[in-house]
Design a protein around this motif. Structure first.
Motif, PDB file in Angstrom:
ATOM      1  N   LEU A  27      -5.001  76.928  59.583  1.00  0.00           N
ATOM      2  CA  LEU A  27      -3.770  76.260  59.996  1.00  0.00           C
ATOM      3  C   LEU A  27      -3.398  76.547  61.448  1.00  0.00           C
ATOM      4  CD1 LEU A  27      -3.546  76.020  56.853  1.00  0.00           C
ATOM      5  CD2 LEU A  27      -1.080  76.081  57.168  1.00  0.00           C
ATOM      6  N   ASP A  56      -0.515  76.749  67.257  1.00  0.00           N
ATOM      7  CA  ASP A  56      -0.837  75.733  66.254  1.00  0.00           C
ATOM      8  C   ASP A  56      -1.937  74.790  66.762  1.00  0.00           C
ATOM      9  OD1 ASP A  56       0.317  73.837  67.921  1.00  0.00           O
ATOM     10  OD2 ASP A  56       2.045  73.449  66.624  1.00  0.00           O
ATOM     11  N   ARG A  58      -1.299  68.998  52.799  1.00  0.00           N
ATOM     12  CA  ARG A  58      -0.236  68.476  53.666  1.00  0.00           C
ATOM     13  C   ARG A  58       0.240  69.532  54.658  1.00  0.00           C
ATOM     14  NH1 ARG A  58       3.429  66.586  49.074  1.00  0.00           N
ATOM     15  NH2 ARG A  58       1.723  65.827  47.786  1.00  0.00           N
ATOM     16  N   LEU A  59       0.302  70.782  54.192  1.00  0.00           N
ATOM     17  CA  LEU A  59       0.745  71.857  55.093  1.00  0.00           C
ATOM     18  C   LEU A  59      -0.278  72.097  56.207  1.00  0.00           C
ATOM     19  CD1 LEU A  59       2.323  74.319  52.496  1.00  0.00           C
ATOM     20  CD2 LEU A  59       3.539  73.040  54.269  1.00  0.00           C
ATOM     21  N   VAL A  90       0.523  69.696  58.784  1.00  0.00           N
ATOM     22  CA  VAL A  90       1.739  70.051  59.528  1.00  0.00           C
ATOM     23  C   VAL A  90       1.376  70.920  60.738  1.00  0.00           C
ATOM     24  CG1 VAL A  90       3.864  71.435  59.451  1.00  0.00           C
ATOM     25  CG2 VAL A  90       3.296  69.907  57.533  1.00  0.00           C
ATOM     26  N   PHE A  91       0.510  71.918  60.510  1.00  0.00           N
ATOM     27  CA  PHE A  91       0.204  72.876  61.572  1.00  0.00           C
ATOM     28  C   PHE A  91      -0.964  72.421  62.445  1.00  0.00           C
ATOM     29  CE2 PHE A  91       2.781  75.362  58.776  1.00  0.00           C
ATOM     30  CZ  PHE A  91       3.417  76.274  59.592  1.00  0.00           C
TER      31      PHE A  91
END
Ligand code: FAD
Lengths: 177, 489
Positions: A127, A95, A165-166, A169-170
């Motif tokens: 991501l 990530d 938003r995702l 996250v990553f």
């Protein structure tokens, strides 16, 4: 753990901007192939035709349409659509914080945790670095006329927001672009 | 202080119920012990909890209203389909409402040409196949609970069934879903979407990311013919190895199920269908397609199974259904033999099936609890049923400990703690064994990307990090101890 993976993790931790492609990734080869389990695990930089040659020896194939067999399997996954996702069983990723993470695995059925392995299909290198993918493969005799899957371009604002938003996250630092 | 805190909660709860009752038509908001009792648990009935209220809306607009009100009051929402889940996913929380979708049960549109159907979330799985049968179509995923469970619940759990080996899980048979976010906003996710695989993400999300309010399912052509081969074996290992041998021979059966001797005995006692009572293990292998395809597969399968101690092939549709009847009634059949049973759901690579069954046998002796094994062998998805008596003090705890050992073994063999039943509340501890703290953190953040205030089914499916730390689960991942950043208790 392989040296290349550790190098990649270091590189992510120390960089502010990375563009992932298979040459840069420099990580290829077939990791494991259990033909009687219908499962193959490959490093993301492996050329699709190299994998196909292995599968062919056991009269098995990828049950999805291949656009370009010279491409790496990681690239096909990253730009992929639902048909590829249907055959994905698991992934290893790095990530945006340089963490090596594992989602899914080599079994046909797995509902522990969210289905990140399938969610990242189509993530376009934005991501995480996909380092390794496990696929379900099929005996050739069961697969007829594979077609490319059609994709809609239209996207709602809400969807854009959630995908944004995702991404955070990553990849909280926005390293991948 | 504490009393004051409690008072505040009661006041907000009162007003959330008041507002729901004010906005929604009569008969939709259920309160009071008697009305809400049927919703206190799901299929995992050892765990029960009273909710604040149960809301049974009749359409999408009403669901939107419910979500908006709950969001404004910060009241958690536990979505419920038919409540057949086996992991406590639909169990209420003490401060939550239950959002029951059983009144949304219309098949809205059938598209024969494209083999699709648009259905409401409360439609029962079997009703879809019934609704399209006259067109020579059916909905392939067939959980054993299909006469009761809802399609919304199937998507939320990514449910499987006997025919998933050849025809795929729920995720493979869903074309699109319409979900409502906690804000009551509509989002359509489809296989045709460009971008991240959000449709796949929604499958198996256990009601934590959104409320699924409409599903477009793929339909499959009903095969011309299906026949089932029943093979008895003198040893469990021989039977388990035959499972791999069939796949190795290039055959993907429509179903490939296995039962051990205890399960055979229970099922035969219940259904009287002629299962071989002297066999140590039984294999049911279904082949479907055109007559020629079935015959060609049958020839190969019979050759692979030539070492079996007994073989029977169905010669009519009635015989086929009879042979399945025992398998399909195996859970209630085992249920007759014990006051309670606990159903596990680990999945492992097929090649380890025999080893796993031997280990389970050893554990059965260690814990002095009987186990019947009935499972989806083709997928490597085990369902050990542990028999126990909840009225005997400590026996439930002993059973859970036994179950946890099986799940850890599943992970250690390269598999997973749950193949199709989901995590719910039941497998939160086992999750600590399968994922490290970084991976669990990602899960929590994915939820927050959809539901930042954690109002949709909070506390289910993904354990809090401190829970794993307290458990001291020795998840050795990438050569590291779990949660090195957290204090050891
Ligand atoms: C006898 C028996 C046999 C079974 N056999 C199988 C089997 O073969 N294969 C299998 O996979 N499962 C099986 N199950 C388990 C269960 O039937 C499935 O998990 C089923 O999909 C649950 O559906 P439901 O409508 O009852 O969902 P519920 O139990 O009501 O809910 C399950 C979960 O989904 C969420 N949810 C439900 N509806 C929605 C929605 N519309 N939107 C968002 N979230 C929602 C809930 O919050 C909960 O977390 C069996 C259960 C029993 C009792």
């Amino acid at each position: 753990m392989s040296d290349r993976i550790e190098q990649l993790q270091e590189e992510v931790k120390n960089s502010s901007s990375i563009h992932i492609d298979s040459q840069w990734l420099n990580y290829s080869g077939i990791e494991e192939y259990f033909s009687e389990e219908l499962v193959i695990t490959v490093k993301a930089g492996t050329a699709i035709k190299e994998i196909q040659a292995q599968l062919e020896e056991n009269q098995q194939i990828f049950p999805f349409y291949i656009t370009d067999e010279n491409q790496s399997i990681g690239a096909a996954y990253a730009i992929g659509a639902q048909d590829i996702s249907d055959s994905v069983l698991g992934v290893k990723i790095i990530d945006g914080s340089g963490e090596l993470l594992n989602f899914g695995g080599q079994v046909m059925k797995n509902v522990a945790g969210y289905d990140v392995a399938r969610m990242l299909v189509g993530s376009q290198g934005q991501l995480a670095i996909i380092t390794q993918i496990s696929f379900k493969v099929m005996p050739k005799s069961y697969i007829a006329d594979l077609k490319p899957s059609y994709k809609e371009n239209e996207r709602s604002t809400l969807r854009e927001e959630i995908e944004g938003r995702l991404k955070t996250v990553f990849d909280p630092r926005g390293v991948f672009n | 202080m504490f009393i004051k805190f409690k008072e505040v909660i009661i006041i907000t709860c009162m007003s959330v119920i008041k507002e729901l009752s004010r906005v929604l038509p009569k008969g939709i908001v259920l309160t009071g012990e008697e009305n809400t009792r049927p919703f206190e648990c799901d299929g995992l009935s050892v765990y029960r909890q009273k909710p604040l209220a149960v809301v049974l809306p009749e359409n999408i607009d009403q669901i939107k209203q419910v979500l908006k009100i709950c969001k404004a009051h910060k009241t958690p929402v536990v979505t419920r389909g038919a409540g057949t889940g086996l992991a406590g996913g639909a169990m209420p929380l003490s401060e939550s409402i239950v959002l029951g979708l059983s009144k949304l049960r219309q098949v809205k549109h059938i598209d024969v040409e494209n083999q699709l159907a648009i259905v409401e979330p409360g439609v029962r799985n079997i009703s879809i196949s019934e609704a399209v049968a006259s067109h020579g179509l059916y909905y392939a995923p067939d959980p054993s609970s299909q006469i009761a469970c809802s399609i919304g619940g199937n998507v939320a759990e990514n449910s499987g069934g006997v025919h998933c080996l050849k025809y795929g899980l729920t995720v493979h048979n869903v074309e699109a879903v319409k979900i409502l976010t906690i804000d009551g906003e509509e989002l359509i996710l489809s296989r045709k979407d460009k971008g991240l695989g959000l449709l796949a993400l929604m499958n198996g999300s256990e009601g934590l990311l959104g409320v699924i309010v409409e599903i477009t399912v793929k339909l499959t052509k009903t095969p011309d013919l299906a026949r089932v081969v029943m093979a008895g074996f003198d040893s469990v290992r021989h039977c388990a190895d035959s499972v791999s041998d069939i796949i190795k021979a290039g055959i993907i059966p429509a179903g490939l199920e296995m039962m051990d001797s205890f399960a055979i005995e229970a099922a035969e006692g219940f259904a009287q269908v002629g299962y071989p009572l002297d066999a140590q293990a039984l294999l049911l292998c279904e082949l479907d397609g055109t007559e020629a395809e079935v015959q060609a597969e049958l020839d190969i399968v019979l050759k692979v199974l030539s070492g079996a101690s007994s073989i029977k092939v169905s010669n009519s549709e009635q015989e086929r259904l009879d042979l399945w009847k025992g398998r399909k009634s195996a859970f209630p059949a085992v249920g007759r033999l014990s006051p309670d049973y606990y159903c596990m759901d680990g999945t492992i690579p097929r090649r380890h099936l025999a080893d796993m069954l031997e280990k389970i046998n050893e554990l059965s002796q260690k814990y002095q609890l009987r186990v019947a094994n009935v499972f989806h062998a083709g997928d490597g998805n085990l369902h050990p049923l542990i028999l126990y008596d909840a009225n005997i003090e400590g026996e439930l705890e002993k059973t859970e400990e036994f179950g946890t050992e099986i799940l850890k073994l599943s992970v250690d063999m390269g598999g997973t703690i749950t193949g199709e039943h989901g995590v719910g509340i039941e497998k939160l501890d086992a999750m600590c064994h399968q994922f490290n703290s970084k991976e669990l953190e990602i899960f929590h953040k994915i939820k927050a990307a959809f539901d930042p205030e954690a109002l949709l089914n909070p506390g289910k499916a993904v354990p809090e990090l401190h829970r794993c730390a307290e458990l001291g689960a020795m998840h050795v991942h990438h050569g590291q101890l779990p949660h090195p950043e957290l204090e050891r208790f």
